[in-house]
Enzyme design. Structure first.
Site, short mmCIF file in Angstrom:
data_model
loop_
_atom_site.label_atom_id
_atom_site.label_comp_id
_atom_site.label_asym_id
_atom_site.label_seq_id
_atom_site.Cartn_x
_atom_site.Cartn_y
_atom_site.Cartn_z
N LYS A 64 -24.74 91.02 40.34
CA LYS A 64 -26.16 91.40 40.33
C LYS A 64 -26.54 92.26 39.12
O LYS A 64 -27.64 92.12 38.58
CB LYS A 64 -26.53 92.13 41.64
CG LYS A 64 -26.48 91.20 42.85
CD LYS A 64 -26.86 91.92 44.12
CE LYS A 64 -26.62 91.03 45.33
NZ LYS A 64 -26.97 91.65 46.60
N ASP A 100 -33.56 91.89 47.67
CA ASP A 100 -32.75 92.63 48.66
C ASP A 100 -33.54 93.83 49.19
O ASP A 100 -33.50 94.14 50.39
CB ASP A 100 -31.46 93.17 48.03
CG ASP A 100 -30.42 92.08 47.81
OD1 ASP A 100 -30.37 91.12 48.59
OD2 ASP A 100 -29.65 92.20 46.83
P1 NDP Z 1 -20.70 98.31 46.38
O1 NDP Z 1 -19.26 97.96 46.13
O2 NDP Z 1 -21.66 98.37 45.26
O3 NDP Z 1 -20.74 99.77 47.11
C1 NDP Z 1 -19.88 100.06 48.18
C2 NDP Z 1 -20.21 101.45 48.71
O4 NDP Z 1 -19.39 101.66 49.86
C3 NDP Z 1 -19.89 102.59 47.74
O5 NDP Z 1 -20.80 103.62 47.94
C4 NDP Z 1 -18.47 103.00 48.19
O6 NDP Z 1 -18.19 104.35 47.87
C5 NDP Z 1 -18.62 102.86 49.68
N1 NDP Z 1 -17.38 102.61 50.41
C6 NDP Z 1 -16.51 101.57 50.26
N2 NDP Z 1 -15.50 101.68 51.16
C7 NDP Z 1 -15.74 102.80 51.89
C8 NDP Z 1 -15.04 103.45 52.95
N3 NDP Z 1 -13.90 102.97 53.45
N4 NDP Z 1 -15.57 104.58 53.46
C9 NDP Z 1 -16.74 105.08 52.98
N5 NDP Z 1 -17.44 104.52 51.96
C10 NDP Z 1 -16.93 103.39 51.41
O7 NDP Z 1 -21.17 97.31 47.53
P2 NDP Z 1 -22.65 96.79 47.84
O8 NDP Z 1 -23.60 97.93 47.76
O9 NDP Z 1 -22.92 95.56 47.05
O10 NDP Z 1 -22.52 96.31 49.38
C11 NDP Z 1 -22.38 97.26 50.41
C12 NDP Z 1 -22.37 96.56 51.77
O11 NDP Z 1 -23.64 95.94 52.01
C13 NDP Z 1 -21.32 95.46 51.90
O12 NDP Z 1 -20.73 95.59 53.18
C14 NDP Z 1 -22.12 94.18 51.81
O13 NDP Z 1 -21.51 93.14 52.55
C15 NDP Z 1 -23.44 94.60 52.44
N6 NDP Z 1 -24.60 93.81 51.97
C16 NDP Z 1 -25.39 93.17 52.88
C17 NDP Z 1 -26.50 92.45 52.46
C18 NDP Z 1 -27.37 91.75 53.47
O14 NDP Z 1 -28.23 90.97 53.06
N7 NDP Z 1 -27.20 92.00 54.75
C19 NDP Z 1 -26.87 92.33 51.04
C20 NDP Z 1 -25.97 93.06 50.16
C21 NDP Z 1 -24.88 93.76 50.62
P3 NDP Z 1 -17.78 104.78 46.34
O15 NDP Z 1 -19.09 104.85 45.58
O16 NDP Z 1 -17.17 106.12 46.50
O17 NDP Z 1 -16.84 103.74 45.84
#
Ligand code: NDP
Length: 271
Positions: A64, A100
């Site tokens: 993205k 989104d």
């Molecule tokens: P990113 O990889 O950009 O961000 C992930 C985030 O999750 C970061 O803030 C990361 O922290 C945090 N994180 C990852 N693992 C953990 C953990 N074990 N405990 C706490 N925090 C954690 O992902 P996206 O923003 O692209 O996606 C996030 C979620 O949203 C996904 O599950 C995805 O499937 C879902 N999604 C759903 C959509 C829908 O249409 N329903 C659309 C887009 C996404 P840090 O910054 O410290 O790494």
């Protein structure tokens, strides 16, 4: 000639977007088809899009930001987010949008009035959600495990805590958990049973909230399980996924979605 649409991602095999959009094309008798395209190198997305006679596309993880960087024209709202999920071919130029964020907003509309949100996570999805909520003058507090992207959020008027700083603040009595909606936009719970934040923060925040939404769809995550146990209204990410698709479909076809189209696309998503 039949119009072609696709979704770019890596991986992309599990995407439900083709079922959703093809159901919409069928309902409206539009001669078009929507496929999946595995794209390994996001920096090539514009060349790939323009060289394959595709009229419109969606973009999913992890492309993205690359899609945003490579587009010719970016919708004003999407440029605040820095990531796009929709491309339209406008006379050989790539015009890009982010559906989104408004898709998320549409998904929470049925909760009623929301004024103060605790947003768990600081990734790409959190940015889209924070931008749309701030544009509606809703207060947003970010809680993330790390300090990643702190400046992005504080620059748009969000409060920002990492787990340790909020834990310290909370144990010192400096925090009132008066959020009406708690959002999980982390990937905790997607492929594991992790909570998106420490339980000693999550439980009191949810206990005082009215609504919870997880961006993850198709399952009750550990986060949603707490909301369920506390009897607060909750939903998973299915509506968010549906509405980003519906809004992209409107852009692809220059139509306004009817309730029947939305229902058909939802059925497509579930097929
Ligand atoms: P990113 O990889 O950009 O961000 C992930 C985030 O999750 C970061 O803030 C990361 O922290 C945090 N994180 C990852 N693992 C953990 C953990 N074990 N405990 C706490 N925090 C954690 O992902 P996206 O923003 O692209 O996606 C996030 C979620 O949203 C996904 O599950 C995805 O499937 C879902 N999604 C759903 C959509 C829908 O249409 N329903 C659309 C887009 C996404 P840090 O910054 O410290 O790494």
């Amino acid at each position: 000639m039949s119009k072609q649409y696709t979704i770019y991602g890596n991986p992309v095999v599990h995407s439900k977007s083709p079922q959703m959009h093809n159901a919409g094309f069928k309902l409206l008798n539009i001669d078009a088809s929507y496929s999946k395209t595995l794209l390994e190198d996001g920096s090539k997305i514009k060349e790939e899009f323009l060289s394959t006679n595709i009229s419109g596309a969606n973009i999913t993880v992890p492309h993205k930001e690359a899609a945003f960087a490579n587009a010719d024209i970016v919708d004003e709202f999407a440029s605040k987010i820095g990531a796009v999920n929709t491309f339209i071919n406008e006379n050989g130029k790539v015009k890009a949008y982010n559906t989104d964020a408004p898709g998320f907003y549409k998904a929470i509309e049925e909760f009623g009035e929301v004024k103060n949100v605790l947003l768990l996570g600081a990734g790409g999805t959190a940015k889209a959600i924070a931008v749309i909520l701030r544009s509606k003058d809703i207060k947003v507090t970010i809680l993330n495990r790390s300090q990643n992207s702190r400046d992005f959020f504080t620059n748009i008027g969000c409060r920002f805590y990492d787990h340790d700083s909020l834990r310290l603040f909370f144990s010192g009595g400096g925090v009132d958990f008066d959020y009406d909606l708690i959002v999980n936009s982390t990937s905790a719970g997607l492929k594991d049973d992790n909570y998106p934040a420490p339980l000693e923060l999550l439980r009191p925040a949810l206990r005082n909230a009215s609504f919870a939404i997880d961006c993850i769809y198709g399952k009750i995550t550990p986060f949603l399980q707490i909301a369920k146990d506390l009897n607060i209204r909750y939903k998973d990410g299915e509506d968010m996924l549906l509405y980003q698709g519906v809004l992209a479909f409107e852009l692809f076809t220059s139509t306004k979605a009817t309730p029947q189209l939305i229902k058909t696309m939802r059925d497509g998503l579930k097929s």
